[in-house]
Design an enzyme around this catalytic site. Structure first.
Site, PDB file in Angstrom:
ATOM      1  N   GLU A 148      14.567  36.173 -26.126  1.00  0.00           N
ATOM      2  CA  GLU A 148      14.439  36.128 -24.648  1.00  0.00           C
ATOM      3  C   GLU A 148      13.636  34.932 -24.145  1.00  0.00           C
ATOM      4  O   GLU A 148      12.683  35.092 -23.382  1.00  0.00           O
ATOM      5  CB  GLU A 148      13.841  37.451 -24.145  1.00  0.00           C
ATOM      6  CG  GLU A 148      14.637  38.667 -24.591  1.00  0.00           C
ATOM      7  CD  GLU A 148      14.085  39.996 -24.101  1.00  0.00           C
ATOM      8  OE1 GLU A 148      12.911  40.056 -23.690  1.00  0.00           O
ATOM      9  OE2 GLU A 148      14.842  40.985 -24.135  1.00  0.00           O
ATOM     10  N   GLU A 204      22.123  44.259 -30.090  1.00  0.00           N
ATOM     11  CA  GLU A 204      21.427  45.434 -29.526  1.00  0.00           C
ATOM     12  C   GLU A 204      22.378  46.259 -28.661  1.00  0.00           C
ATOM     13  O   GLU A 204      22.028  46.682 -27.560  1.00  0.00           O
ATOM     14  CB  GLU A 204      20.216  44.981 -28.695  1.00  0.00           C
ATOM     15  CG  GLU A 204      19.227  44.131 -29.459  1.00  0.00           C
ATOM     16  CD  GLU A 204      17.960  43.789 -28.663  1.00  0.00           C
ATOM     17  OE1 GLU A 204      17.662  44.471 -27.666  1.00  0.00           O
ATOM     18  OE2 GLU A 204      17.266  42.836 -29.051  1.00  0.00           O
TER      19      GLU A 204
HETATM   20  C1  GLA Z   1      14.750  44.036 -25.793  1.00  0.00           C
HETATM   21  C2  GLA Z   1      14.181  43.775 -27.181  1.00  0.00           C
HETATM   22  C3  GLA Z   1      14.312  44.976 -28.061  1.00  0.00           C
HETATM   23  C4  GLA Z   1      13.952  46.274 -27.382  1.00  0.00           C
HETATM   24  C5  GLA Z   1      14.622  46.371 -26.030  1.00  0.00           C
HETATM   25  C6  GLA Z   1      14.250  47.607 -25.279  1.00  0.00           C
HETATM   26  O1  GLA Z   1      16.117  44.117 -25.802  1.00  0.00           O
HETATM   27  O2  GLA Z   1      14.822  42.708 -27.805  1.00  0.00           O
HETATM   28  O3  GLA Z   1      13.498  44.783 -29.170  1.00  0.00           O
HETATM   29  O4  GLA Z   1      12.577  46.416 -27.275  1.00  0.00           O
HETATM   30  O5  GLA Z   1      14.278  45.241 -25.263  1.00  0.00           O
HETATM   31  O6  GLA Z   1      12.889  47.674 -24.977  1.00  0.00           O
END
Ligand code: GLA
Length: 357
Positions: free
Chosen positions: A152, A262
């Site tokens: 991020e 994710e």
């Molecule tokens: C982001 C992070 C994850 C997880 C999510 C939800 O996507 O990359 O590690 O913590 O947030 O909190």
């Protein structure tokens, strides 16, 4: 027996279904490594990642004090069951242990205004980052193939023209933290390690263009980046498949691998009118809509399988997800989400049938 009473262990394995295309993974907590959840992981998945155990506050809570216990258990489980491993994540703007942020006198580095001391702090921070990565990557280099090196780092609302997230890391080092992180991971995890820049909303313009520009610039500078981690936290119908396709093709046209890192498909929009409290309350119609989106998504992934090496769900079954915490907040306590293809009791949902078809 309704179709939702089919146990996850009495079906076709997801990893088997997609074995010619990509690996299929799940994000786990250590408690998943025993009992029913462990059986489901072993049966359906050929890749795993830690949901939290590998994040900096857990793995190096104090400077030089590493807590490898949980990660070791996950690594051991992966070895015993021949599962591929992802590391998530070496650098993130959220969840930074405090010791990283204090100068040698215990003051907040961010508050330092003297340029010379700020430069000293920058060097100290980069040294700490290098050490963090050296210890972790050296330990797991034989076991872990895929690394989320930074997470991020783009923020399309940032004040700077390149839309780099104005995090603690950025304020202290500019983009040097990203360079240091990738170079150190390559150095200590080895040439065979695959290094990823992980990000959310990679489907959206203009964010994906900012991400691409950054990656191109870093690569031109000799920074070793192998691929883009697309977090892929979705809701039913969002984002449109065309945006997902364009994004994957865009990054692969620059020689980058793509991993879906994710994946979850929330049953709620950003401002839901109603939050459900249990699996039984969720209307069948909504689960069918979710199944449709999941089915279309995996059809697209399969079409793009030369460009995608792995797909990881951000959890295993509906009984545990970060989205359940969100649903609880939105409902003052009782709400839950249902973002996966297995329900809270490890039975398969309509979404499961949609993605194995
Ligand atoms: C982001 C992070 C994850 C997880 C999510 C939800 O996507 O990359 O590690 O913590 O947030 O909190």
């Amino acid at each position: 027996m309704t179709i939702r009473d089919v146990n996850a262990l009495e079906t076709q394995a997801l990893a088997e279904r997609y074995k010619d295309s990509f690996s299929i993974g799940a994000a786990l907590e250590p408690e998943h490594l025993e009992g029913r959840s462990a059986d489901v992981v072993k049966f359906h998945f050929n890749s795993i990642v830690a949901e939290n155990a590998m994040k900096a506050p857990n793995i190096q809570p104090q400077e030089g004090v590493f807590n490898f216990e949980e990660t070791d258990r996950i690594v051991q489980f992966a070895k015993e069951n021949q599962l591929e491993l992802r590391f998530h994540t070496l650098v993130w703007h959220a969840e930074i242990p405090e010791w990283f942020t204090l100068d040698k006198n215990g003051q907040e580095m961010m508050e330092e205004t003297d340029p010379l001391k700020r430069e000293e702090n920058k060097q100290l921070l980069l040294k700490r980052l290098e050490d963090h990565i050296r210890v972790i990557a050296s330990r797991y280099r034989e076991d872990i193939k895929y690394w989320d090196v930074v997470n991020e780092v783009i923020d399309e609302n940032a004040g700077n023209s390149k839309k780099l997230r104005e995090s603690f890391w950025y304020e202290l080092t500019g983009t040097d933290y990203i360079k240091t992180a990738f170079l150190a991971t390559r150095k200590y995890a080895g040439e065979d390690a695959k290094l990823f820049i992980n990000e959310f909303n990679t489907e959206m313009e203009p964010k994906r263009s900012y991400l691409l520009e950054l990656v191109k610039e870093l690569m031109a500078d000799g920074v070793p980046i192998d691929g883009i981690g697309h977090q892929s936290h979705y809701t039913i119908g969002w984002p449109p498949l065309q945006d997902i396709e364009e994004s994957i093709l865009l990054f692969s046209s620059f020689g980058l691998d793509n991993q879906i890192t994710e994946l979850d498909v929330s049953i709620y929009s950003s401002e839901p009118e109603k939050i459900y409290g249990s699996d039984d309350e969720i209307p069948e119609e909504l689960l069918q809509e979710q199944a449709k989106y999941y089915g279309d998504l995996f059809e697209l992934y399969e079409e793009l399988d030369d460009q995608i090496s792995s797909i990881t769900f951000w959890g295993l079954a509906d009984n545990r997800s970060w989205l359940n915490f969100r649903a609880q907040d939105l409902s003052n306590g009782n709400g839950k989400d249902a973002p996966f293809v297995f329900d809270s009791y490890y039975n398969v949902k309509p979404a499961f049938w949609a993605i194995v078809k």
